[in-house]
Design a protein around this motif. Structure first.
Motif, mmCIF file in Angstrom:
data_model
loop_
_atom_site.group_PDB
_atom_site.id
_atom_site.type_symbol
_atom_site.label_atom_id
_atom_site.label_comp_id
_atom_site.label_asym_id
_atom_site.label_seq_id
_atom_site.Cartn_x
_atom_site.Cartn_y
_atom_site.Cartn_z
ATOM 1 N N TYR A 280 0.689 6.680 -6.578
ATOM 2 C CA TYR A 280 -0.570 7.318 -6.921
ATOM 3 C C TYR A 280 -0.499 8.826 -6.678
ATOM 4 O O TYR A 280 -0.859 9.629 -7.545
ATOM 5 C CB TYR A 280 -1.702 6.690 -6.082
ATOM 6 C CG TYR A 280 -3.066 7.226 -6.409
ATOM 7 C CD1 TYR A 280 -3.719 6.820 -7.568
ATOM 8 C CD2 TYR A 280 -3.689 8.151 -5.591
ATOM 9 C CE1 TYR A 280 -4.963 7.313 -7.880
ATOM 10 C CE2 TYR A 280 -4.926 8.648 -5.890
ATOM 11 C CZ TYR A 280 -5.570 8.236 -7.049
ATOM 12 O OH TYR A 280 -6.797 8.738 -7.362
ATOM 13 N N LEU B 217 0.832 -1.205 0.000
ATOM 14 C CA LEU B 217 0.000 0.000 0.000
ATOM 15 C C LEU B 217 0.871 1.263 0.000
ATOM 16 O O LEU B 217 0.584 2.232 -0.715
ATOM 17 C CB LEU B 217 -0.902 -0.010 1.241
ATOM 18 C CG LEU B 217 -1.994 1.044 1.268
ATOM 19 C CD1 LEU B 217 -3.055 0.723 0.244
ATOM 20 C CD2 LEU B 217 -2.619 1.130 2.654
ATOM 21 N N THR B 218 1.956 1.235 0.779
ATOM 22 C CA THR B 218 2.866 2.387 0.811
ATOM 23 C C THR B 218 3.390 2.688 -0.588
ATOM 24 O O THR B 218 3.362 3.837 -1.048
ATOM 25 C CB THR B 218 4.072 2.101 1.727
ATOM 26 O OG1 THR B 218 3.593 1.634 2.964
ATOM 27 C CG2 THR B 218 4.911 3.337 1.925
ATOM 28 N N LEU C 221 0.425 3.819 -2.925
ATOM 29 C CA LEU C 221 -0.051 5.167 -2.597
ATOM 30 C C LEU C 221 0.973 6.223 -3.007
ATOM 31 O O LEU C 221 0.624 7.271 -3.545
ATOM 32 C CB LEU C 221 -0.305 5.280 -1.094
ATOM 33 C CG LEU C 221 -1.730 5.036 -0.613
ATOM 34 C CD1 LEU C 221 -1.800 5.214 0.888
ATOM 35 C CD2 LEU C 221 -2.696 5.995 -1.293
ATOM 36 N N THR C 222 2.263 5.920 -2.762
ATOM 37 C CA THR C 222 3.307 6.868 -3.150
ATOM 38 C C THR C 222 3.247 7.135 -4.647
ATOM 39 O O THR C 222 3.265 8.287 -5.092
ATOM 40 C CB THR C 222 4.698 6.303 -2.778
ATOM 41 O OG1 THR C 222 4.726 6.072 -1.385
ATOM 42 C CG2 THR C 222 5.790 7.278 -3.155
ATOM 43 N N VAL D 190 3.101 9.716 2.712
ATOM 44 C CA VAL D 190 2.489 8.407 2.954
ATOM 45 C C VAL D 190 3.022 7.754 4.225
ATOM 46 O O VAL D 190 2.261 7.342 5.094
ATOM 47 C CB VAL D 190 2.705 7.474 1.745
ATOM 48 C CG1 VAL D 190 2.214 6.077 2.072
ATOM 49 C CG2 VAL D 190 1.995 8.024 0.529
#
Lengths: 462, 431, 258
Positions: free
Chosen positions: B79, B72-73, B76-77, B95
């Motif tokens: 994204y 997820l990290t 998300l980064t 993040v």
């Protein structure tokens, strides 16, 4: 579902504050709360401002390294102070030690960058973890020291917001004022080195010294913020509000201002929430408030927000659809001289075969055109261009054909491909460009005359 | 005092350092070191949530939680970086600090302090890790040690299996993609490995010192070798050695210096940092000290060559040019030293107050002068360099000219005299 | 006092090394005052490096550079620089006007704000390059050619006597190319000296009256009419001197350079 029970239990057992408490809090009536709120707000302001410059200098993660690297300084100072039998809680000395080791870490970063082949990211990681590792060893000594726990050294890692005293708050506010003054005084200089450090160097600005000053200010903010929110979380205040502010503006001054305000607001509301609910860790709450600011900004931001970009894109899509539809109407009822035969209706199917588009797309386009009064329905329920619609369509078709002719005669685009190429660019032409286009190719075509299409029109007419 | 538990501490530390080091190499090579930092902070909420849901401190659910949050990290980064046009490192900062805060919030608010101690997140507890045991068929096993060994085996296995793909995609992602190696997928394989390793190592060395184990041994190995396979092996050895020495220094060194006991994890980090500093100073290829020595040695060699050349030219009766006395006057000490060295090498013999080349020395000096004058010719004919600049340029080249280069030079410039009109000494015929 | 009889740029024995490998080797050059000097050469010939070394942005291994007979640090205000467009982040939150005003910072001095007086100067420069309409746009909204013109305007506000431009014509539209060359001609008429790193050999004779042909060393220099000839082009673009390359590589390995 044991965990769900725990979760719900925690939430339902939380003491929801009554109205009076909330009012007392926000009117700053409690001395303790007042001190904490003002202190944390000042910290948010300062870190938002100085963090903006760091992010634009592309050094967001350097603050990460610096913050971690303060630990050994704090521990060493504590050990020295207690060995000398001075009050080992002395705030100023501890801050001085922390600042010193922060500055040493910056020098180490510069040294590794210059004298080894290690890349920037590895250098930051090495400095961060080696300083912190050394700090952990010293922390082991501190904890076994008879005064270790009394000093509350642990607080520097996770932060002890609730225990902010009046003099701490003063310190935080003085720091905020210092940062504001320095940023105002050196606004132009910081802008220059952040944007184009090479040019700054040729103009004789001492780039390295300004860089070190900037990083020095970051060290001050970090060190002073340490005991408020802790090592890890002070970084987030240096990164998150500035990154959030960028969604709202295209000007550096407002970027810095908004970042400061967002930082201050995060600090204020974070601390306020902590004061209202028991057991919430203050540092984490402040960061989560600022993260909420960030995600809201990322979606709603007026300059670069995702919603704004989405709306802009949709507007363009609509415009393209509208223009294509008008052109389809025109080309469906075009005589051999290229003039529009007025008042002839078209059915959905007639329009559908003019291009490769979907039925609901065409229907949506017709709805928009109807709303704008460009298209109506005639007695037979056929769609027909209004007078205004006819004028618009004529202009659009004319632009399209002029482009085609320009591309064929001036840019050697093959006749077979010209329609597609024109499609891609015609919708984004400004008025100025169209005027120039007219000037170049329209000499042979009197004003408002629509030239015949240089290629067979696909679909309908055959 | 050396206790039995110390062996287990060392073993746990070494296993942990080795599994970190082998994935760390790729982080360093792919310029993703800070991703290690980010993940080691951001696995915290994964752990906390997994613990909240299962109440298990160290089971597969923790691993799963860590992997989910680790990936997820990274996602998300990317994204925020792409959609929000935020610079990548800033996006990463947003993040991981947010996730860390979230984790802290969950631990403090929902869990009792006795379950997961927040400060354990930072320091880890090797000593405690070495004590967890379980019994099976009458044998007693060390839980944590076995976990760490499994993770190490997993890391080594994955890297061994994907070695050539990882190698090419670290070196040149674009090329890798054209060859059908999906750089993006490998990126996530690596992220998952880092997340798993981090979460397993987390209660042993603490979340922040995981970064040290990920990056420092790998960076040290990067300075020591230029081959990937060797780099991985060296980094693992250094990590293991650092752990053992770190613990030993707590047992023997600190008491000897009158210092109290401290965290093993911190001491191990200090030890690997010491290795890094040693590598920066003494690495045979890029070490600062080595460069200095090489520089001095080269200076000595060039000076000796100058003296030899000057002697040859004096014997050639061209006293105006780079006269021996001139060198002697400008650098009296170095000159004496050079003559002493040359005498010892039987290149020069004393002849009253003068010095004379031996036969050996003459052969060598002839080669030098030949090289110098050939270069002058080459530069003069091929480049627009004025005649008075020639000597300086040729002088910087003549010392690095080996036999084969010299022959090539001689072939391209067939002249018998240099641009100043001096004769080029011929190569002595060997028969 | 502006004295154009003094040689605007004199380079002696300039050597520059990256990672111990020489990129520029023993450059000797003197520029005549009031001329447009084109610097041409193949990729990797060290054209940008030469400019950066002259402006002390990268360290020199050896050599001396004099501008108007003085050290660069003494005459900075008389020297303007237009870097390559890719060298900055165009997402930076500043407007075109802000960027142009940066050229005045040296004259404004420490701590002082950019007042309306300086903004007026910047507007005038933007007008000269035909960009006044875009003054308040954020710079990422400009096209490549427009960005290049903003950079040019930033150098113009400085009113220098000697300009260095690093590939101003790279990837720009025809209108920008025309605007830039008009400005160059104006500068020349005003007696200023301009160095331009250039790629397009077809326009060399049209744009420049003096040439510096570079391939790690100066292959040829002089008035364009005299030196822009096939033999010089072959020497410049026809590959490096292999033997010299080998020797320089050996020097790098042994660590003689730098």
């Amino acid at each position: 579902m044991n965990w769900l029970a725990v979760l719900l239990g925690s939430v339902s057992h939380a003491n929801w504050p009554d109205e009076e408490t909330v009012i007392r809090l926000f009117t700053l009536q409690d001395y303790n709360t007042r001190v904490v709120l003002l202190g944390v707000t000042a910290l948010g302001l300062a870190s938002g401002i100085i963090g903006s410059f760091m992010i634009l200098r592309k050094r967001a993660l350097l603050s990460d390294s610096i913050a971690h690297a303060t630990l050994p300084g704090i521990c060493i100072t504590f050990l020295i102070l207690s060995a000398m039998d001075i009050n080992s809680k002395n705030f100023f000395f501890l801050l001085f030690g922390a600042g010193l080791s922060g500055i040493i870490s910056i020098l180490c970063v510069q040294f590794l960058r210059a004298y080894t082949k290690l890349k920037e990211d590895a250098v930051l990681g090495i400095i961060l973890s080696s300083f912190f590792g050394f700090g952990v060893v010293l922390m082991g000594f501190v904890q076994q020291h008879p005064k270790g726990n009394a000093a509350g050294i642990d607080g520097y890692i996770f932060g002890k917001t609730a225990s902010i005293q009046a003099h701490d708050a003063q310190m935080l506010m003085i720091n905020a004022i210092l940062i504001c003054i320095m940023s105002l005084l050196l606004f132009k200089e910081f802008r220059l080195i952040c944007f184009d450090s090479c040019f700054a160097a040729t103009q004789g600005w001492p780039v390295l010294k300004l860089d070190i000053l900037l990083m020095g200010l970051v060290v001050i903010v970090t060190v002073i913020g340490l005991q408020a929110v802790g090592i890890v979380l002070v970084i987030s205040l240096l990164i998150i509000p500035p990154a959030a502010a960028r969604f709202w503006t295209d000007r550096l001054f407002y970027q810095v201002l908004i970042a400061g305000v967002l930082g201050a607001a995060s600090g204020f509301f974070g601390a306020a929430i902590t004061a209202l609910f028991e057991r919430l860790p203050a540092g984490a709450t402040i960061v989560l408030v600022s993260a909420t600011c960030f995600f809201v900004s990322m979606v709603l931001g007026s300059k670069r927000g995702m919603l704004m970009k989405f709306l802009k894109k949709r507007e363009l899509d609509h415009q393209v659809l509208e223009q294509n539809l008008l052109r389809a109407f025109y080309e469906l009822h075009e005589d051999d001289e290229g003039n529009l035969i007025p008042n002839k209706g078209a059915r959905l199917n007639d329009l559908l075969i003019m291009r490769s588009w979907l039925e609901n797309e065409v229907q949506a386009g017709i709805r928009i055109l109807t709303r704008k009064g460009l298209v109506t329905k005639d007695a037979n329920h056929n769609f027909v261009l209004t007078e205004l619609g006819g004028i618009h369509a004529t202009r659009i078709v004319r632009n399209h054909r002029l482009w085609e002719i320009y591309l064929i005669t001036h840019a050697d685009v093959a006749t077979g491909r010209v329609d597609r190429v024109t499609d891609k660019i015609e919708h984004i032409l400004g008025d100025k460009l169209v005027a120039r286009l007219e000037h170049i190719v329209a000499e042979d075509y009197p004003h408002l005359h629509v030239p015949a299409s240089p290629h067979p029109i696909s679909g309908g007419k055959i | 005092m050396f206790l039995e538990s110390d062996i287990w501490v060392m073993l746990a530390g070494a296993l942990c350092a080795m599994s970190c080091a082998c994935v760390g190499c790729f982080l360093v090579l792919r310029k993703m070191s800070m991703m290690g930092d980010a993940i080691s902070h951001s696995v915290l909420p994964g752990l906390a949530i997994a613990f909240l849901m299962t109440g298990d401190r160290s089971g597969p659910s923790m691993l799963l939680g860590a992997v989910v949050v680790g990936v997820l990290t990274a996602v998300l980064t990317q994204y925020i970086h792409k959609q929000g046009q935020v610079e990548e490192s800033a996006a990463m900062g947003v993040v991981f600090t947010t996730l860390f805060a979230l984790g802290l919030m969950i631990i403090v608010y929902f869990l009792d302090h006795s379950d997961i101690d927040a400060s354990c997140v930072l320091y880890g507890s090797l000593e405690a890790a070495a004590t967890w045991e379980f019994e099976w068929n009458g044998y007693i096993f060390k839980t944590k040690i076995i976990q760490l060994a499994i993770i190490l085996a997993l890391n080594v296995l994955v890297i061994f299996a994907l070695f050539k793909e990882l190698k090419i995609s670290s070196f040149d992602p674009a090329l890798a993609t054209t060859l059908g190696v999906h750089a993006g997928k490998l990126h996530y394989v690596l992220i998952i490995l880092v997340a798993i390793t981090t979460v397993t190592a987390f209660d042993v060395v603490g979340s922040i010192l995981v970064i040290a184990m990920l990056i420092i041994p790998a960076a040290t190995a990067y300075l020591l070798t230029q081959r990937l396979g060797l780099m991985i092996i060296i980094s693992m050895l250094l990590g293991a050695l650092g752990s053992v020495l770190g613990q030993l220094s707590i047992i023997y060194l600190l008491p000897a210096w009158g210092l109290p006991d401290t965290f093993s994890s911190g001491m191990m980090t200090v030890m690997v940092t010491v290795f890094l500093i040693l590598a920066i100073l003494f690495s045979p290829k890029s070490g600062i000290l080595f460069k200095l020595i090489r520089h001095l040695q080269l200076g000595k060699e060039i000076f000796m060559n100058r003296v030899l050349g000057a002697l040859y030219r004096t014997e050639e009766e061209q006293p105006n040019f780079h006269h021996l006395e001139q060198i002697q006057k400008t650098y009296p000490v170095r000159f004496k030293w050079a003559i002493w060295l040359l005498k010892r090498n039987a290149m020069v013999v004393a002849d009253g107050k003068q010095w004379r080349l031996t036969e050996n020395g003459e052969v060598y000096a002839r080669k030098l002068v030949r090289s110098h004058r050939l270069w002058e010719n080459y530069i003069f004919t091929n480049m627009n360099v004025p005649v008075d600049h020639l000597h300086y340029q040729a002088a910087s080249l003549e010392h690095v000219t080996d036999e084969s280069l010299l022959e090539q030079l001689a072939e391209t410039t067939s002249l018998e005299h240099d641009p100043h009109g001096r004769e080029i000494p011929q190569k002595k015929s060997k028969d | 006092m502006k004295n154009n009889t003094i040689i605007p740029l004199a380079i002696r024995d300039l050597t520059v090394a990256y990672h111990r490998k020489p990129v520029l080797w023993d450059i000797d050059f003197e520029a005549p005052a009031g001329s447009l000097v084109g610097i041409i050469g193949p990729n990797g010939a060290g054209k940008s490096t030469l400019i950066k070394a002259i402006l002390e942005l990268i360290p020199r291994a050896s050599g001396e550079v004099l501008m108007f007979g003085k050290n660069y640090s003494l005459v900075r205000q008389r020297v303007g620089y237009v870097p390559q467009r890719e060298s900055v982040d165009w997402d930076f939150p500043v407007s075109a006007l802000d960027v142009v005003a940066m050229g005045c910072y040296g004259q404004i001095g420490w701590f002082r704000r950019v007042t309306s007086k300086w903004r007026k100067v910047a507007r005038e420069a933007l007008e000269r390059v035909g960009m006044l309409d875009y003054a308040d746009r954020q710079i990422s909204q400009l096209s490549g050619g427009q960005q290049q013109r903003v950079f040019l305007a930033r150098a113009l506000v400085q009113d220098a006597d000697l300009y260095f431009m690093d590939e101003p014509f790279a990837g720009v539209d025809a209108a920008t190319e025309k605007a830039i060359i008009t400005i160059l001609q104006e500068l020349k008429k005003a007696g200023k000296t301009v160095f331009v790193v250039h790629h397009d050999l077809q326009t060399v004779t049209e744009y420049f009256d003096y040439l510096l042909m570079l391939n790690m060393r100066v292959v040829a220099e002089g008035p364009t009419k005299e030196v822009f000839r096939e033999e010089n082009l072959v020497k410049t673009y026809g590959g490096r001197l292999t033997l010299l390359d080998e020797a320089l590589e050996a020097m790098r390995k042994r660590g003689t350079m730098g």
